[in-house]
Design a protein around this motif. Structure first.
Motif, PDB file in Angstrom:
ATOM      1  N   ARG A 159      -6.016   1.862   4.464  1.00  0.00           N
ATOM      2  CA  ARG A 159      -5.335   0.574   4.635  1.00  0.00           C
ATOM      3  C   ARG A 159      -4.065   0.705   5.475  1.00  0.00           C
ATOM      4  O   ARG A 159      -3.681  -0.228   6.160  1.00  0.00           O
ATOM      5  CB  ARG A 159      -4.990  -0.026   3.271  1.00  0.00           C
ATOM      6  N   LEU A 160      -3.422   1.871   5.378  1.00  0.00           N
ATOM      7  CA  LEU A 160      -2.192   2.102   6.142  1.00  0.00           C
ATOM      8  C   LEU A 160      -2.470   2.613   7.558  1.00  0.00           C
ATOM      9  O   LEU A 160      -1.541   2.849   8.325  1.00  0.00           O
ATOM     10  CB  LEU A 160      -1.304   3.106   5.399  1.00  0.00           C
ATOM     11  N   GLY A 161      -3.742   2.781   7.900  1.00  0.00           N
ATOM     12  CA  GLY A 161      -4.094   3.252   9.235  1.00  0.00           C
ATOM     13  C   GLY A 161      -3.938   4.753   9.412  1.00  0.00           C
ATOM     14  O   GLY A 161      -3.914   5.245  10.539  1.00  0.00           O
ATOM     15  N   ARG A 162      -3.846   5.479   8.345  1.00  0.00           N
ATOM     16  CA  ARG A 162      -3.735   6.946   8.379  1.00  0.00           C
ATOM     17  C   ARG A 162      -5.130   7.531   8.172  1.00  0.00           C
ATOM     18  O   ARG A 162      -5.497   7.979   7.080  1.00  0.00           O
ATOM     19  CB  ARG A 162      -2.772   7.425   7.295  1.00  0.00           C
ATOM     20  N   PRO A 198       0.798  -1.231   0.000  1.00  0.00           N
ATOM     21  CA  PRO A 198       0.000   0.000   0.000  1.00  0.00           C
ATOM     22  C   PRO A 198       0.831   1.282   0.000  1.00  0.00           C
ATOM     23  O   PRO A 198       0.398   2.288  -0.565  1.00  0.00           O
ATOM     24  CB  PRO A 198      -0.856  -0.116   1.266  1.00  0.00           C
ATOM     25  N   GLN A 199       2.011   1.268   0.593  1.00  0.00           N
ATOM     26  CA  GLN A 199       2.837   2.480   0.586  1.00  0.00           C
ATOM     27  C   GLN A 199       3.310   2.807  -0.829  1.00  0.00           C
ATOM     28  O   GLN A 199       3.276   3.959  -1.251  1.00  0.00           O
ATOM     29  CB  GLN A 199       4.029   2.356   1.537  1.00  0.00           C
ATOM     30  N   ASP A 200       3.754   1.791  -1.567  1.00  0.00           N
ATOM     31  CA  ASP A 200       4.154   2.014  -2.956  1.00  0.00           C
ATOM     32  C   ASP A 200       2.953   2.476  -3.785  1.00  0.00           C
ATOM     33  O   ASP A 200       3.082   3.348  -4.659  1.00  0.00           O
ATOM     34  CB  ASP A 200       4.759   0.744  -3.559  1.00  0.00           C
ATOM     35  N   VAL A 204      -6.057   7.497  -3.062  1.00  0.00           N
ATOM     36  CA  VAL A 204      -5.254   8.006  -1.953  1.00  0.00           C
ATOM     37  C   VAL A 204      -5.997   7.754  -0.636  1.00  0.00           C
ATOM     38  O   VAL A 204      -5.406   7.313   0.351  1.00  0.00           O
ATOM     39  CB  VAL A 204      -4.933   9.509  -2.135  1.00  0.00           C
ATOM     40  N   ALA A 205      -7.291   8.018  -0.635  1.00  0.00           N
ATOM     41  CA  ALA A 205      -8.096   7.792   0.574  1.00  0.00           C
ATOM     42  C   ALA A 205      -8.065   6.322   0.979  1.00  0.00           C
ATOM     43  O   ALA A 205      -7.829   5.992   2.151  1.00  0.00           O
ATOM     44  CB  ALA A 205      -9.536   8.247   0.334  1.00  0.00           C
ATOM     45  N   ASP A 206      -8.294   5.447   0.009  1.00  0.00           N
ATOM     46  CA  ASP A 206      -8.325   4.013   0.287  1.00  0.00           C
ATOM     47  C   ASP A 206      -6.974   3.503   0.781  1.00  0.00           C
ATOM     48  O   ASP A 206      -6.901   2.742   1.750  1.00  0.00           O
ATOM     49  CB  ASP A 206      -8.756   3.262  -0.975  1.00  0.00           C
TER      50      ASP A 206
END
Length: 173
Positions: free
Chosen positions: A61-64, A31-33, A55-57
């Motif tokens: 997923r990254l917990g941000r 997800p970061q990439d 970007v939202a999704d």
């Protein structure tokens, strides 16, 4: 990676290609990439619903959660009927413990989801009815077929009704 190197050579300024590459990263559990590619797409199209939603999704997923909520809100500013953006925003708000706001977003999402399901069901029913009427026509049950085409009331049914009437010699009808 090799894919990323090829991408940069093949279409370095393509928003769709960046979104697609981000989708591949997301499917591969990176997800970061994916977020990095989505953010690159946003540079070229800051108000684009597709890039902002991704970007939202990815942020969700990254917990941000704050970043996810912010990006989802940008999507909804452009497309208030974007079901998935309402869902991401509601989920982010739940995680941020903004329960009243989250409940409002979930309610909007539920309503949009129900409308979408109803429209999908209607489309499927039209296809089935149209096929059944066509079958009846081919089997020689022309009056029943004409009635079914008329009841369906879709553009496709009217076109098929006209074709069937023409084949029956009912050109004026």
């Amino acid at each position: 990676t090799l894919k990323a190197e090829y991408f940069h050579l093949a279409a370095p300024d393509s928003i769709d290609a960046r979104l697609g590459l981000g989708d591949v990263y997301l499917q591969q559990g990176q997800p970061q990439d994916a977020l990095n590619e989505y953010n690159r797409a946003l540079v070229a199209d800051t108000k684009g619903a597709a890039a902002n939603f991704r970007v939202a999704d990815a942020n969700l997923r990254l917990g941000r959660f704050a970043e996810a909520a912010q990006a989802a809100a940008k999507v909804l500013a452009v497309d208030a009927g974007h079901r998935k953006a309402h869902y991401v925003l509601a989920t982010a708000l739940v995680r941020m413990e903004a329960k009243d706001e989250a409940e409002k977003e979930l309610e909007v999402y539920r309503k949009l989801e129900a409308e979408s399901r109803t429209e999908t069901d209607r489309g499927r029913n039209l296809i089935v009815t149209n096929r059944q009427a066509g079958t009846k026509f081919l089997e020689g049950q022309s009056e029943e077929a004409l009635t079914m085409f008329l009841k369906e009331g879709s553009a496709t049914a009217y076109m098929n009704l006209g074709t069937a009437q023409s084949k029956l010699g009912q050109h004026k009808a």
